[in-house]
Write a protein that holds these residues in place. Structure first.
Motif, PDB file in Angstrom:
ATOM      1  N   GLN A 130       0.832  -1.204   0.000  1.00 18.16           N
ATOM      2  CA  GLN A 130       0.000   0.000   0.000  1.00 18.16           C
ATOM      3  C   GLN A 130       0.866   1.253   0.000  1.00 18.16           C
ATOM      4  OE1 GLN A 130      -2.912  -0.076   3.192  1.00 18.16           O
ATOM      5  NE2 GLN A 130      -3.133  -2.292   3.015  1.00 18.16           N
ATOM      6  N   THR A 131       1.865   1.278   0.874  1.00 18.51           N
ATOM      7  CA  THR A 131       2.719   2.452   0.996  1.00 18.51           C
ATOM      8  C   THR A 131       3.511   2.699  -0.284  1.00 18.51           C
ATOM      9  OG1 THR A 131       2.889   2.133   3.390  1.00 18.51           O
ATOM     10  CG2 THR A 131       4.589   3.490   2.335  1.00 18.51           C
ATOM     11  N   ASP A 132       4.076   1.654  -0.844  1.00 20.02           N
ATOM     12  CA  ASP A 132       4.866   1.816  -2.064  1.00 20.02           C
ATOM     13  C   ASP A 132       4.003   2.314  -3.217  1.00 20.02           C
ATOM     14  OD1 ASP A 132       7.067   0.989  -0.669  1.00 20.02           O
ATOM     15  OD2 ASP A 132       7.119  -1.041  -1.500  1.00 20.02           O
TER      16      ASP A 132
ATOM     17  N   ARG B  25       4.961  15.366   2.161  1.00 20.83           N
ATOM     18  CA  ARG B  25       4.462  16.066   3.345  1.00 20.83           C
ATOM     19  C   ARG B  25       2.973  16.375   3.249  1.00 20.83           C
ATOM     20  NH1 ARG B  25       8.962  18.575   5.978  1.00 20.83           N
ATOM     21  NH2 ARG B  25      10.452  16.847   6.210  1.00 20.83           N
ATOM     22  N   SER B  26       2.536  16.822   2.072  1.00 20.27           N
ATOM     23  CA  SER B  26       1.138  17.225   1.942  1.00 20.27           C
ATOM     24  C   SER B  26       0.201  16.026   1.893  1.00 20.27           C
ATOM     25  CB  SER B  26       0.953  18.074   0.683  1.00 20.27           C
ATOM     26  OG  SER B  26       1.237  17.307  -0.479  1.00 20.27           O
ATOM     27  N   ARG B  27       0.769  14.810   1.829  1.00 18.30           N
ATOM     28  CA  ARG B  27      -0.063  13.615   1.713  1.00 18.30           C
ATOM     29  C   ARG B  27       0.083  12.691   2.918  1.00 18.30           C
ATOM     30  NH1 ARG B  27       0.852  10.179  -2.351  1.00 18.30           N
ATOM     31  NH2 ARG B  27       2.854  10.829  -3.193  1.00 18.30           N
ATOM     32  N   GLU B  28       0.719  13.158   3.971  1.00 15.93           N
ATOM     33  CA  GLU B  28       0.874  12.333   5.165  1.00 15.93           C
ATOM     34  C   GLU B  28       0.156  12.985   6.331  1.00 15.93           C
ATOM     35  OE1 GLU B  28       4.997  13.846   7.231  1.00 15.93           O
ATOM     36  OE2 GLU B  28       5.139  12.419   5.571  1.00 15.93           O
ATOM     37  N   VAL B  29      -0.128  12.166   7.344  1.00 14.72           N
ATOM     38  CA  VAL B  29      -0.752  12.672   8.561  1.00 14.72           C
ATOM     39  C   VAL B  29      -0.252  11.870   9.748  1.00 14.72           C
ATOM     40  CG1 VAL B  29      -2.815  11.205   8.403  1.00 14.72           C
ATOM     41  CG2 VAL B  29      -2.899  13.321   9.688  1.00 14.72           C
TER      42      VAL B  29
ATOM     43  N   SER C 283       0.136   7.722   7.882  1.00 17.90           N
ATOM     44  CA  SER C 283      -0.412   7.119   6.677  1.00 17.90           C
ATOM     45  C   SER C 283      -0.222   8.038   5.490  1.00 17.90           C
ATOM     46  CB  SER C 283      -1.889   6.820   6.885  1.00 17.90           C
ATOM     47  OG  SER C 283      -2.435   6.201   5.750  1.00 17.90           O
ATOM     48  N   LEU C 284      -0.536   7.511   4.323  1.00 16.77           N
ATOM     49  CA  LEU C 284      -0.434   8.274   3.080  1.00 16.77           C
ATOM     50  C   LEU C 284      -1.735   8.210   2.295  1.00 16.77           C
ATOM     51  CD1 LEU C 284       3.080   7.249   1.712  1.00 16.77           C
ATOM     52  CD2 LEU C 284       2.435   9.435   2.748  1.00 16.77           C
ATOM     53  N   ALA C 285      -1.949   9.234   1.489  1.00 19.08           N
ATOM     54  CA  ALA C 285      -3.047   9.255   0.526  1.00 19.08           C
ATOM     55  C   ALA C 285      -2.481   9.620  -0.837  1.00 19.08           C
ATOM     56  CB  ALA C 285      -4.100  10.273   0.930  1.00 19.08           C
ATOM     57  N   GLY C 286      -3.239   9.312  -1.867  1.00 15.34           N
ATOM     58  CA  GLY C 286      -2.863   9.728  -3.202  1.00 15.34           C
ATOM     59  C   GLY C 286      -2.961  11.240  -3.357  1.00 15.34           C
ATOM     60  N   SER C 287      -2.299  11.770  -4.374  1.00 17.88           N
ATOM     61  CA  SER C 287      -2.211  13.221  -4.544  1.00 17.88           C
ATOM     62  C   SER C 287      -3.537  13.872  -4.900  1.00 17.88           C
ATOM     63  CB  SER C 287      -1.184  13.549  -5.630  1.00 17.88           C
ATOM     64  OG  SER C 287      -1.570  12.956  -6.865  1.00 17.88           O
TER      65      SER C 287
END
Length: 572
Positions: A285-287, A320-324, A546-550
């Motif tokens: 998922q992360t990759d 940075r803008s896609r992590e929390v 976690s990450l999200a798509g752009s």
């Protein structure tokens, strides 16, 4: 958070549930109850309609049946389909969670101002996905289903509060096999449903936000033999409904044409579809989200960034803008078996000895949590930071621990789940105890067997790490479950086996107080429990990375729900 809910997470190595967004923060804090709030929900600035949001997760849902689901990521998806009497709503201006009426016009009326009688009136215009009207009798029937022993996977608060006993199904066992469609203690009149509790419970409005109060129309219930059907397609009252569900592969949600946003103060339906793709592990998922290609630009990871990917993600400024990073409602504790470790000086010495910073480093570092010193989480009303047993930095405070031991070298039996994370974490823990003068014998238990083993009142271990999270953001669902002496039983949650009648009386007295005034008393109890009894070592306030798509916006980590929430999500 109920024991079996924690157990499932433990069996998965306490896999980090993900969030996604365009901002970072310390989680969403609880706030006061807001008695009324009408729909529609305020528009999300910049939000657009259309597209498919993809949620990536490794494991399939255990339950989506609202009365049976009790796992945070299932609850987050259920919220898109299933409405309850009340709901916690995120206030984007303050980051706080506010209790509001959902199906109901308000958060609840305390009829006699004593916390024992709670009345709710349903909003006009509520419909299921087949166009039929949602009724107060349907809410009562949903509560009735939750009494059924075969469906007892969900929360038990309302059932116990109505009957006044943990054995709530002793006489009434649900609507099947001849049982009444309205459970004991519940009355229905038109659009109004009233709950008559056996004792005061000022937090009832929070309990009413759980799946227990989701409406189920008795006329379409397939019966107990086919009850699993609600796991694949629960009766939809929210903005989405199930279009297709391939177990272990994919769940597809589409818009519910009969959902009226004018009745809903919380949810939006910006994406055309929401698809849950099942199977990819956290590393995959992360990759995929780092690569940010194709459909993954519109995806969110549920299982979060695994420890081996954390350093790379944090070092990549483009992410940075896609992590929390946000708090969960969970705290990890090292529980002390107070029956076996009976001396208070020895329990205090354990608190001074433990290397909390080393433990946090072993499980992934600051992105996975913050060193804890209190029983309550920062996400809970009543949290007030203090440290009864200061041990700043790495290594604990061995000199202070040795002073308390007075030259003795007690032997401690330390049990832990046999997972890669816990195998790494036990090393600094044992080393710090030995520096303080303890002898330590370790035992690795199969992850699935760990909680049942340490929950036995006659368990053979002195120390064991456990995690607990509030079901809603007050001390009611933290301190009583963990330290009420009446909760000592097999599969119970009083893992320290602490049984002090005076403490039990105080826990019950504060539970009966109004929510806002009780906050200070929960904070006082937190201090008193640690200073007087030292039944555990608070280790970590758990966080998520976690990450999200752009192209994903509006998905946020909830510090009270313990998972990402999607009701403000949009794609751009």
């Amino acid at each position: 958070m109920a024991a079996h809910r924690v157990l499932r997470w433990a069996a998965a190595g306490m896999a980090v549930l993900a969030a996604a967004t365009g901002c970072t923060g310390a989680g969403h804090r609880p706030d006061r109850v807001r008695p009324t709030l009408s729909g529609p929900a305020e528009p999300v600035p910049g939000a657009k309609r259309g597209g498919t949001l993809t949620i990536l997760q490794q494991a399939d849902f255990v339950h989506l049946d609202p009365q049976r689901q009790y796992v945070t990521h299932a609850n987050a998806v259920d919220q898109l389909m299933v409405r309850t009497l009340t709901m916690l709503k995120n206030d984007p201006r303050t980051g706080r969670q506010v209790l509001v009426g959902d199906l109901a016009t308000g958060a609840g009326t305390d009829v006699h101002h004593d916390g024992k009688t709670w009345r709710y009136t349903l909003r006009d215009g509520l419909r299921y996905a087949d166009g039929s009207t949602v009724t107060a009798a349907d809410v009562a029937y949903g509560v009735a289903r939750s009494f059924t022993p075969q469906l007892a996977d969900g929360p038990h608060y309302i059932q116990q509060w109505l009957t006044g006993t943990a054995d709530y199904d002793r006489t009434y066992r649900g609507p099947y096999r001849g049982g009444a469609k309205t459970p004991p203690g519940v009355t229905v009149s038109g659009r109004t449903i009233t709950f008559h509790l056996a004792a005061p419970h000022p937090d009832f409005g929070y309990a009413a936000s759980l799946g227990t109060t989701a409406p189920i129309p008795a006329r379409t219930d397939p019966g107990l033999a086919h009850a699993d059907g609600y796991d694949t397609a629960p009766p939809a009252t929210g903005p989405y409904r199930v279009s297709r569900y391939q177990r272990g592969v994919q769940l597809t949600l589409v818009r519910n044409r009969y959902w009226d946003p004018r009745t809903d103060p919380v949810r939006h339906d910006y994406p055309d579809r929401i698809v849950v793709r099942i199977g990819a592990d956290p590393r995959q998922q992360t990759d995929r989200l780092i690569a940010d290609e194709g459909a993954d630009r519109y995806a969110v990871s549920i299982d979060g960034v695994p420890p081996e990917r954390v350093a790379g993600v944090l070092a990549d400024r483009s992410l940075r803008s896609r992590e929390v990073v946000g708090f969960w409602p969970f705290v990890t504790y090292l529980m002390i078996n107070t029956r076996r470790v009976a001396g208070i000086a020895e329990r205090r010495a354990i608190n001074y000895a433990i290397d909390k910073a080393g433990y946090l480093d072993a499980i992934g570092g600051p992105s996975h949590g913050e060193v804890a010193s209190t029983l309550l989480s920062p996400t809970v009303l009543g949290f007030d930071r203090y440290d009864a047993y200061p041990s700043p930095g790495h290594g604990g405070a061995p000199a202070k621990a040795r002073q308390l031991l007075g030259g003795r070298h007690p032997t401690l039996r330390y049990a832990y789940p046999d997972t890669s994370k816990d195998r790494a974490a036990v090393k600094p823990m044992v080393a710090s105890l030995r520096r303080a003068g303890f002898r330590v014998v370790t035992t690795a238990l199969a992850a699935a067997a760990f909680y049942p083993a340490v929950a036995r009142p006659d368990n053979r271990y002195d120390l064991y790490p456990v995690s607990w999270g509030a079901d809603w953001p007050t001390g009611t669902t933290v301190l009583p479950p963990l330290f009420d002496g009446a909760g000592i039983r097999s599969n119970g949650t009083n893992w320290s086996l602490l049984s002090v009648p005076a403490l039990t009386d105080r826990l019950r007295a504060v539970s009966a107080e109004q929510t806002a005034p009780a906050a200070g008393d929960w904070a006082t109890l937190d201090r008193d429990i640690m200073r007087r009894y030292a039944p555990c070592v608070p280790l970590v306030y758990m966080k998520n990375l976690s990450l999200a798509g752009s192209r994903v916006h509006g998905v946020f980590q909830s510090g009270t729900a313990g998972s990402p929430l999607f009701y403000d999500s949009w794609l751009g």
